[in-house]
Motif scaffolding. Sequence first.
Motif, PDB file in Angstrom:
ATOM      1  N   PRO A 170       0.846  -1.211   0.000  1.00 47.46           N
ATOM      2  CA  PRO A 170       0.000   0.000   0.000  1.00 47.46           C
ATOM      3  C   PRO A 170       0.873   1.250   0.000  1.00 47.46           C
ATOM      4  O   PRO A 170       1.901   1.306   0.672  1.00 47.46           O
ATOM      5  N   ARG A 171       0.460   2.212  -0.774  1.00 45.15           N
ATOM      6  CA  ARG A 171       1.183   3.475  -0.805  1.00 45.15           C
ATOM      7  C   ARG A 171       0.796   4.301   0.413  1.00 45.15           C
ATOM      8  O   ARG A 171      -0.380   4.397   0.768  1.00 45.15           O
ATOM      9  N   ARG A 172       1.785   4.883   1.070  1.00 48.04           N
ATOM     10  CA  ARG A 172       1.510   5.713   2.233  1.00 48.04           C
ATOM     11  C   ARG A 172       0.681   6.918   1.808  1.00 48.04           C
ATOM     12  O   ARG A 172       0.985   7.591   0.833  1.00 48.04           O
ATOM     13  N   THR A 173      -0.354   7.184   2.582  1.00 51.29           N
ATOM     14  CA  THR A 173      -1.238   8.289   2.218  1.00 51.29           C
ATOM     15  C   THR A 173      -0.671   9.640   2.649  1.00 51.29           C
ATOM     16  O   THR A 173      -0.938  10.657   2.016  1.00 51.29           O
ATOM     17  N   ARG A 174       0.117   9.652   3.725  1.00 50.40           N
ATOM     18  CA  ARG A 174       0.711  10.911   4.166  1.00 50.40           C
ATOM     19  C   ARG A 174       2.067  11.094   3.508  1.00 50.40           C
ATOM     20  O   ARG A 174       2.965  10.297   3.675  1.00 50.40           O
ATOM     21  N   THR A 225      16.750   9.794   4.874  1.00 47.57           N
ATOM     22  CA  THR A 225      15.568   9.424   5.654  1.00 47.57           C
ATOM     23  C   THR A 225      14.292   9.959   5.021  1.00 47.57           C
ATOM     24  O   THR A 225      13.253   9.296   5.019  1.00 47.57           O
ATOM     25  N   SER A 226      14.378  11.162   4.444  1.00 54.05           N
ATOM     26  CA  SER A 226      13.194  11.739   3.792  1.00 54.05           C
ATOM     27  C   SER A 226      12.752  10.901   2.601  1.00 54.05           C
ATOM     28  O   SER A 226      11.558  10.777   2.314  1.00 54.05           O
ATOM     29  N   LEU A 227      13.718  10.307   1.896  1.00 51.84           N
ATOM     30  CA  LEU A 227      13.387   9.480   0.741  1.00 51.84           C
ATOM     31  C   LEU A 227      12.697   8.196   1.170  1.00 51.84           C
ATOM     32  O   LEU A 227      11.804   7.699   0.470  1.00 51.84           O
ATOM     33  N   TYR A 228      13.110   7.654   2.327  1.00 51.01           N
ATOM     34  CA  TYR A 228      12.541   6.393   2.783  1.00 51.01           C
ATOM     35  C   TYR A 228      11.070   6.527   3.179  1.00 51.01           C
ATOM     36  O   TYR A 228      10.393   5.516   3.381  1.00 51.01           O
ATOM     37  N   ARG A 229      10.588   7.752   3.294  1.00 54.47           N
ATOM     38  CA  ARG A 229       9.158   7.931   3.529  1.00 54.47           C
ATOM     39  C   ARG A 229       8.353   7.517   2.304  1.00 54.47           C
ATOM     40  O   ARG A 229       7.161   7.251   2.385  1.00 54.47           O
ATOM     41  N   LEU A 281       8.531  17.171  -0.320  1.00 54.35           N
ATOM     42  CA  LEU A 281       9.165  16.211  -1.229  1.00 54.35           C
ATOM     43  C   LEU A 281       8.151  15.141  -1.599  1.00 54.35           C
ATOM     44  O   LEU A 281       7.625  14.442  -0.733  1.00 54.35           O
ATOM     45  N   SER A 282       7.891  14.986  -2.889  1.00 59.39           N
ATOM     46  CA  SER A 282       6.920  13.997  -3.340  1.00 59.39           C
ATOM     47  C   SER A 282       7.635  12.837  -4.020  1.00 59.39           C
ATOM     48  O   SER A 282       8.801  12.940  -4.411  1.00 59.39           O
ATOM     49  N   ARG A 283       6.920  11.742  -4.202  1.00 59.31           N
ATOM     50  CA  ARG A 283       7.484  10.608  -4.929  1.00 59.31           C
ATOM     51  C   ARG A 283       7.850  11.009  -6.347  1.00 59.31           C
ATOM     52  O   ARG A 283       8.889  10.616  -6.867  1.00 59.31           O
TER      53      ARG A 283
END
Length: 237
Positions: free
Chosen positions: A15-19, A59-63, A24-26
């Motif tokens: 599932p893609r994280r909703t938040r 770490t921001s990318l791992y979100r 920074l977006s995917r």
Amino acid sequence: MAAEQKPNLSVWTRPRRTREQPALSRAQIVAEAVRLLDADGLDTLSMRNLGARLGAGATSLYRHVANKDELIELVVDEVYGEIEIPDPDADWRAGATACAHSMRAVILRHPWLASVLGQVGLSYLGPNVMRLNDRMLGVYLAAGFDLPEADQALSVVAAYVIGISTSEAAWLTTLARSGQDEAEWADRLRETAVLAMAPYPRLAELTALYAGQDQPREDRFDYGLRRVLDGLAARLG
């Protein structure tokens, strides 16, 4: 005891994280990863390098992506979105030809692409990949192939394009690193090649035949593609 959770096999199967972090977006991550790969190649791709280019920590990318393999799945699907998708009502051979030439152009623009296909995750589940494959199946079905053979036709054309374009992309990468263009490279190598092929009569004759002539890579690609499509046409009777 709760059942053990199975690890996700792919970015497309979890599932893609909703938040999402607003800064920074995917989409931003994927676009910058493509630019990094185009500029510096696969060996330089890491979450740390990518984060530095984006002005963010790893770490921001791992979100947004769990690991480098997921990131590669995303960039593969992103560049597949550049491939021309033929009109389903077009002549099947014209549609297959246009798609093949477009795929070759994409691989030459992104020479790292062919080296990662099939190596990580489930890249074939990406929406751009699936959209392309579904449309091409429709093209071959409209030509008269049944569904299993339409799948085989799709696979054999893609295998030809990826195979020859991978070699071509590797050659162009070597050429770029040398700082020479193709004509300069050929002039520099000509004397050595003639000497090397002298003991082999057929190669020597071929070398003499092509002496001073350009052999456009596009023509070589098109020759092979036509022969593949001739074989498929023969299956249609």
